[in-house]
Scaffold this active site. Structure first.
Site, PDB file in Angstrom:
ATOM      1  N   GLY A 142     136.778  35.551  35.607  1.00 53.10           N
ATOM      2  CA  GLY A 142     136.357  34.286  35.001  1.00 53.10           C
ATOM      3  C   GLY A 142     137.590  33.541  34.559  1.00 53.10           C
ATOM      4  N   SER A 144     140.529  31.605  32.428  1.00 58.10           N
ATOM      5  CA  SER A 144     141.241  31.923  31.195  1.00 58.10           C
ATOM      6  C   SER A 144     140.518  31.307  30.007  1.00 58.10           C
ATOM      7  CB  SER A 144     142.652  31.340  31.321  1.00 58.10           C
ATOM      8  OG  SER A 144     143.374  31.618  30.175  1.00 58.10           O
ATOM      9  N   GLY A 145     140.262  32.095  28.965  1.00 62.74           N
ATOM     10  CA  GLY A 145     139.648  31.583  27.738  1.00 62.74           C
ATOM     11  C   GLY A 145     138.138  31.664  27.727  1.00 62.74           C
ATOM     12  N   VAL A 146     137.534  32.180  28.800  1.00 65.91           N
ATOM     13  CA  VAL A 146     136.065  32.205  28.857  1.00 65.91           C
ATOM     14  C   VAL A 146     135.476  33.315  27.966  1.00 65.91           C
ATOM     15  CG1 VAL A 146     135.768  33.762  30.847  1.00 65.91           C
ATOM     16  CG2 VAL A 146     134.128  31.950  30.461  1.00 65.91           C
ATOM     17  N   GLY A 147     136.299  34.322  27.643  1.00 63.56           N
ATOM     18  CA  GLY A 147     135.825  35.401  26.772  1.00 63.56           C
ATOM     19  C   GLY A 147     135.768  36.767  27.447  1.00 63.56           C
ATOM     20  N   LYS A 148     136.461  36.937  28.558  1.00 62.17           N
ATOM     21  CA  LYS A 148     136.441  38.227  29.268  1.00 62.17           C
ATOM     22  C   LYS A 148     136.975  39.346  28.369  1.00 62.17           C
ATOM     23  CE  LYS A 148     139.298  36.810  32.427  1.00 62.17           C
ATOM     24  NZ  LYS A 148     139.554  35.430  31.997  1.00 62.17           N
ATOM     25  N   GLY A 149     138.156  39.082  27.794  1.00 58.66           N
ATOM     26  CA  GLY A 149     138.797  40.095  26.944  1.00 58.66           C
ATOM     27  C   GLY A 149     137.911  40.446  25.762  1.00 58.66           C
ATOM     28  N   ARG A 175     152.300  38.680  24.759  1.00 59.08           N
ATOM     29  CA  ARG A 175     151.974  37.904  23.549  1.00 59.08           C
ATOM     30  C   ARG A 175     152.285  38.778  22.346  1.00 59.08           C
ATOM     31  NH1 ARG A 175     146.217  36.476  26.225  1.00 59.08           N
ATOM     32  NH2 ARG A 175     146.943  34.890  27.683  1.00 59.08           N
ATOM     33  N   ARG A 268     142.396  29.944  20.352  1.00 60.11           N
ATOM     34  CA  ARG A 268     143.080  31.235  20.515  1.00 60.11           C
ATOM     35  C   ARG A 268     144.556  31.098  20.164  1.00 60.11           C
ATOM     36  NH1 ARG A 268     142.818  34.454  26.168  1.00 60.11           N
ATOM     37  NH2 ARG A 268     144.467  33.001  26.730  1.00 60.11           N
ATOM     38  N   ARG A 279     146.089  26.211  32.897  1.00 53.37           N
ATOM     39  CA  ARG A 279     144.939  27.114  32.953  1.00 53.37           C
ATOM     40  C   ARG A 279     143.638  26.341  33.178  1.00 53.37           C
ATOM     41  NH1 ARG A 279     145.994  32.482  30.481  1.00 53.37           N
ATOM     42  NH2 ARG A 279     148.241  32.670  30.770  1.00 53.37           N
ATOM     43  N   ASN A 302     128.897  32.604  29.283  1.00 52.61           N
ATOM     44  CA  ASN A 302     129.249  32.990  27.913  1.00 52.61           C
ATOM     45  C   ASN A 302     129.196  31.761  27.009  1.00 52.61           C
ATOM     46  OD1 ASN A 302     130.127  34.227  25.581  1.00 52.61           O
ATOM     47  ND2 ASN A 302     132.281  34.325  26.214  1.00 52.61           N
TER      48      ASN A 302
HETATM   49  N1  LIG Z   1     144.403  39.529  40.385  1.00 54.79           N
HETATM   50  C1  LIG Z   1     144.639  39.960  39.159  1.00 54.79           C
HETATM   51  N2  LIG Z   1     144.420  39.175  38.119  1.00 54.79           N
HETATM   52  C2  LIG Z   1     144.646  39.673  36.888  1.00 54.79           C
HETATM   53  C3  LIG Z   1     145.098  40.985  36.664  1.00 54.79           C
HETATM   54  N3  LIG Z   1     145.230  41.178  35.326  1.00 54.79           N
HETATM   55  C4  LIG Z   1     144.854  40.043  34.739  1.00 54.79           C
HETATM   56  N4  LIG Z   1     144.502  39.124  35.667  1.00 54.79           N
HETATM   57  C5  LIG Z   1     144.003  37.752  35.483  1.00 54.79           C
HETATM   58  O1  LIG Z   1     145.072  36.904  35.177  1.00 54.79           O
HETATM   59  C6  LIG Z   1     144.594  35.822  34.416  1.00 54.79           C
HETATM   60  C7  LIG Z   1     145.509  35.587  33.241  1.00 54.79           C
HETATM   61  O2  LIG Z   1     145.454  36.671  32.372  1.00 54.79           O
HETATM   62  P1  LIG Z   1     146.206  36.612  30.960  1.00 54.79           P
HETATM   63  O3  LIG Z   1     147.621  36.211  31.196  1.00 54.79           O
HETATM   64  O4  LIG Z   1     145.972  37.894  30.258  1.00 54.79           O
HETATM   65  O5  LIG Z   1     145.531  35.385  30.237  1.00 54.79           O
HETATM   66  P2  LIG Z   1     144.036  35.176  29.687  1.00 54.79           P
HETATM   67  O6  LIG Z   1     143.052  35.431  30.789  1.00 54.79           O
HETATM   68  O7  LIG Z   1     144.063  33.757  29.279  1.00 54.79           O
HETATM   69  O8  LIG Z   1     143.843  36.105  28.531  1.00 54.79           O
HETATM   70  C8  LIG Z   1     143.158  36.177  34.037  1.00 54.79           C
HETATM   71  O9  LIG Z   1     142.288  35.479  34.916  1.00 54.79           O
HETATM   72  C9  LIG Z   1     143.062  37.644  34.299  1.00 54.79           C
HETATM   73  O10 LIG Z   1     141.740  38.030  34.673  1.00 54.79           O
HETATM   74  C10 LIG Z   1     145.315  41.805  37.811  1.00 54.79           C
HETATM   75  O11 LIG Z   1     145.699  42.955  37.748  1.00 54.79           O
HETATM   76  N5  LIG Z   1     145.076  41.251  39.014  1.00 54.79           N
HETATM   77  N1  LIG Z   2     130.908  32.816  23.240  1.00 53.33           N
HETATM   78  C1  LIG Z   2     132.002  32.426  22.593  1.00 53.33           C
HETATM   79  N2  LIG Z   2     131.943  31.387  21.751  1.00 53.33           N
HETATM   80  C2  LIG Z   2     133.049  30.950  21.093  1.00 53.33           C
HETATM   81  N3  LIG Z   2     134.277  31.512  21.207  1.00 53.33           N
HETATM   82  C3  LIG Z   2     134.391  32.569  22.044  1.00 53.33           C
HETATM   83  C4  LIG Z   2     133.286  33.074  22.780  1.00 53.33           C
HETATM   84  N4  LIG Z   2     133.708  34.112  23.522  1.00 53.33           N
HETATM   85  C5  LIG Z   2     135.033  34.257  23.259  1.00 53.33           C
HETATM   86  N5  LIG Z   2     135.449  33.339  22.365  1.00 53.33           N
HETATM   87  C6  LIG Z   2     136.822  33.106  21.868  1.00 53.33           C
HETATM   88  O1  LIG Z   2     137.505  32.407  22.900  1.00 53.33           O
HETATM   89  C7  LIG Z   2     138.872  32.801  22.953  1.00 53.33           C
HETATM   90  C8  LIG Z   2     139.188  33.262  24.350  1.00 53.33           C
HETATM   91  O2  LIG Z   2     138.539  34.513  24.589  1.00 53.33           O
HETATM   92  P1  LIG Z   2     139.253  35.672  25.400  1.00 53.33           P
HETATM   93  O3  LIG Z   2     138.376  36.871  25.296  1.00 53.33           O
HETATM   94  O4  LIG Z   2     140.672  35.818  24.967  1.00 53.33           O
HETATM   95  O5  LIG Z   2     139.198  35.038  26.861  1.00 53.33           O
HETATM   96  P2  LIG Z   2     139.800  35.534  28.258  1.00 53.33           P
HETATM   97  O6  LIG Z   2     140.104  36.995  28.117  1.00 53.33           O
HETATM   98  O7  LIG Z   2     138.720  35.274  29.239  1.00 53.33           O
HETATM   99  O8  LIG Z   2     141.004  34.711  28.505  1.00 53.33           O
HETATM  100  C9  LIG Z   2     139.059  33.873  21.905  1.00 53.33           C
HETATM  101  O9  LIG Z   2     139.662  33.293  20.752  1.00 53.33           O
HETATM  102  C10 LIG Z   2     137.632  34.359  21.619  1.00 53.33           C
HETATM  103  O10 LIG Z   2     137.504  34.799  20.287  1.00 53.33           O
END
Ligand SMILES: Nc1nc2c(ncn2[C@@H]2O[C@H](COP(=O)(O)OP(=O)(O)O)[C@@H](O)[C@H]2O)c(=O)[nH]1
Ligand SMILES: Nc1ncnc2c1ncn2[C@@H]1O[C@H](COP(=O)(O)OP(=O)(O)O)[C@@H](O)[C@H]1O
Length: 404
Positions: A142, A144-149, A175, A268, A279, A302
């Site tokens: 998904g 960046s910032g959608v809430g995967k982590g 970070r 964030r 992004r 999400n």
């Molecule tokens: N293809 C690939 N993408 C990755 C991998 N690890 C992280 N990512 C993706 O890279 C993107 C950036 O990740 P990150 O720098 O952690 O930033 P964030 O998604 O904003 O938290 C995100 O879409 C992650 O899902 C990997 O091992 N392979």
């Molecule tokens: N459903 C939601 N509503 C509002 N904020 C959210 C939601 N899900 C995640 N967040 C916030 O959005 C920010 C990005 O989430 P994060 O998990 O870091 O995204 P990703 O891993 O996809 O980049 C974080 O500060 C998180 O707390």
């Protein structure tokens, strides 16, 4: 019916008298596949023993040293080699630990064919054999910032013994809260590029200007520990995994709107304004691809975090009826340290060459290879192991019983 044993330990220099100098100082086996002979040799006279592969192309009358992908067997005392399905050679190593004794050298599988085509050279690839099966990994993608982590953290916190995270490699800077080896393996581009070339990565992609990738080890270490692996990767990575031998569940997390995504990235506070804009530009393409490419089995929006988390748990079968205990990690195989191997249909009979070693289950073992799954660049799973009844008449493989 049965096939003749296909183990060769012979004097290869007599066999190929074209003046080629075999590089092995220790132990060799050779296997014919079509018009090629694969010679696997171990230099076990060295202090650090290694395994090498050379190919004799009978149609051209030439020797070739192939590109060898994947992680190869570690130090051992010798090996037996058996051809399976004309596309992979099972290599059973002597004197290795129980979790490190079955290997596959892929010589003509789909993965190897693709790699040959891409590189234009002769390629072979190693894959380690593992007993039993592992649960399907979960790929989460998904923008960046959608809430995967956030969602993955919630899952790992609620089910710590059930899930394990695939720690990716990245060339981006850490970070402030991120720890090396926990959130990512932070690495240099040149090192990562070499590892990619050596076939150590299941997938990789350039994302927001940095290189990210999933090493085979990252996924397999989680699976070997009996946990279900979660991958957080971008859409390009998901596409590569979809095309690989890894059988996974693919989930795309979409935002309620791009405006909400921007708000979350700002809140964030881990990226500069410029990085956020980059992004967001990438997000639009990712959302389009995520929703329309057919890569994903499930798409979750999400909007409200708790609702999205509940939906995620439901589709992973975590609705309270499933056991949350981890599966026991795959057990190794106790092989006699010196043995001979032969193949009958889909069964490999391994007999001890050490007389009177006592334990009959250690003397003769049958490996059933009829249900193999996966393979290079990951593990080859689905091996089944049986002990042979000590009764000498049971060599026909009738008196076998499964080892738990
Ligand atoms: N293809 C690939 N993408 C990755 C991998 N690890 C992280 N990512 C993706 O890279 C993107 C950036 O990740 P990150 O720098 O952690 O930033 P964030 O998604 O904003 O938290 C995100 O879409 C992650 O899902 C990997 O091992 N392979
Ligand atoms: N459903 C939601 N509503 C509002 N904020 C959210 C939601 N899900 C995640 N967040 C916030 O959005 C920010 C990005 O989430 P994060 O998990 O870091 O995204 P990703 O891993 O996809 O980049 C974080 O500060 C998180 O707390």
């Amino acid at each position: 019916m049965g096939e003749a044993p296909v183990i060769y330990v012979e004097n290869l220099k007599d066999r190929f008298s074209d003046g080629f100098n075999l590089r092995f100082k220790g132990f060799e086996t050779s296997i014919d596949v079509g018009d090629k002979t694969f010679v696997i040799g171990s230099n076990n006279n060295d202090s650090i023993s290694s395994i090498e592969v050379q190919i004799y192309d009978k149609s051209k009358g030439k020797w070739v040293i192939p590109t060898v992908l994947g992680t190869e067997p570690k130090r051992y005392e010798g090996h037996s080699a058996i051809l399976l399905n004309e596309d992979r050679i099972m290599v059973i190593t002597w004197g290795s630990t129980p979790d490190d004794c079955i290997w596959f050298l892929e010589v003509d599988t789909e993965y190897v064919k693709q790699q040959k085509k891409a590189s234009g050279t002769e390629v072979v690839a190693w894959s380690k054999g593992v007993r039993g099966d592992a649960e399907k990994p979960v790929v989460i993608s998904g923008p960046s910032g959608v809430g995967k982590g956030t969602l993955i953290n919630m899952l790992m916190k609620e089910f710590p013994t059930m899930f394990g995270f695939s720690v990716s490699h990245t060339t981006r800077a850490p970070r402030s809260m991120e720890k090396n080896g926990v959130h990512y393996h932070f690495t240099e581009r040149s090192i990562m590029e070499k590892d990619i070339k050596d076939g150590k990565f299941l997938e990789f992609a350039s994302v927001h200007g940095n290189l990210y990738g999933t090493s085979t080890e990252a996924v397999e270490a989680v699976a070997d520990s009996g946990k279900r692996c979660i991958l957080d990767i971008d859409v390009q990575g998901a596409k590569s995994v979809r095309a690989s031998s890894l059988d996974a569940v693919f989930i795309f997390i979409s935002p309620p709107s791009v405006a909400k995504l921007e708000e979350r990235l700002h809140l964030r506070g881990t990226e500069t304004q410029e990085q956020i804009q980059k992004r967001l530009r990438n997000a639009k393409a990712e959302i389009e691809q995520g929703k329309s490419s057919g890569i994903f089995d499930h798409i979750l929006c999400n909007d409200h975090l708790e609702k999205c988390y509940d939906d995620l748990k439901k589709l992973l079968g975590l609705d309270g009826t499933t056991s949350t205990n981890p599966k026991p990690s795959s057990k190794g195989i106790n092989l006699p340290s010196k043995h001979a191997a032969s193949k009958i249909n889909n069964k490999i009979l391994i007999k001890s060459e050490t007389p009177g070693s006592g334990n009959p289950s250690k003397n003769s073992i049958v490996l059933d290879v009829s249900l193999l799954k996966g393979g290079a660049p990951s593990r080859t799973r689905g091996l089944n192991v049986y002990a042979v009844d000590p009764n000498p008449f049971s060599d026909s493989l009738n008196g076998i019983h499964k080892l738990s």
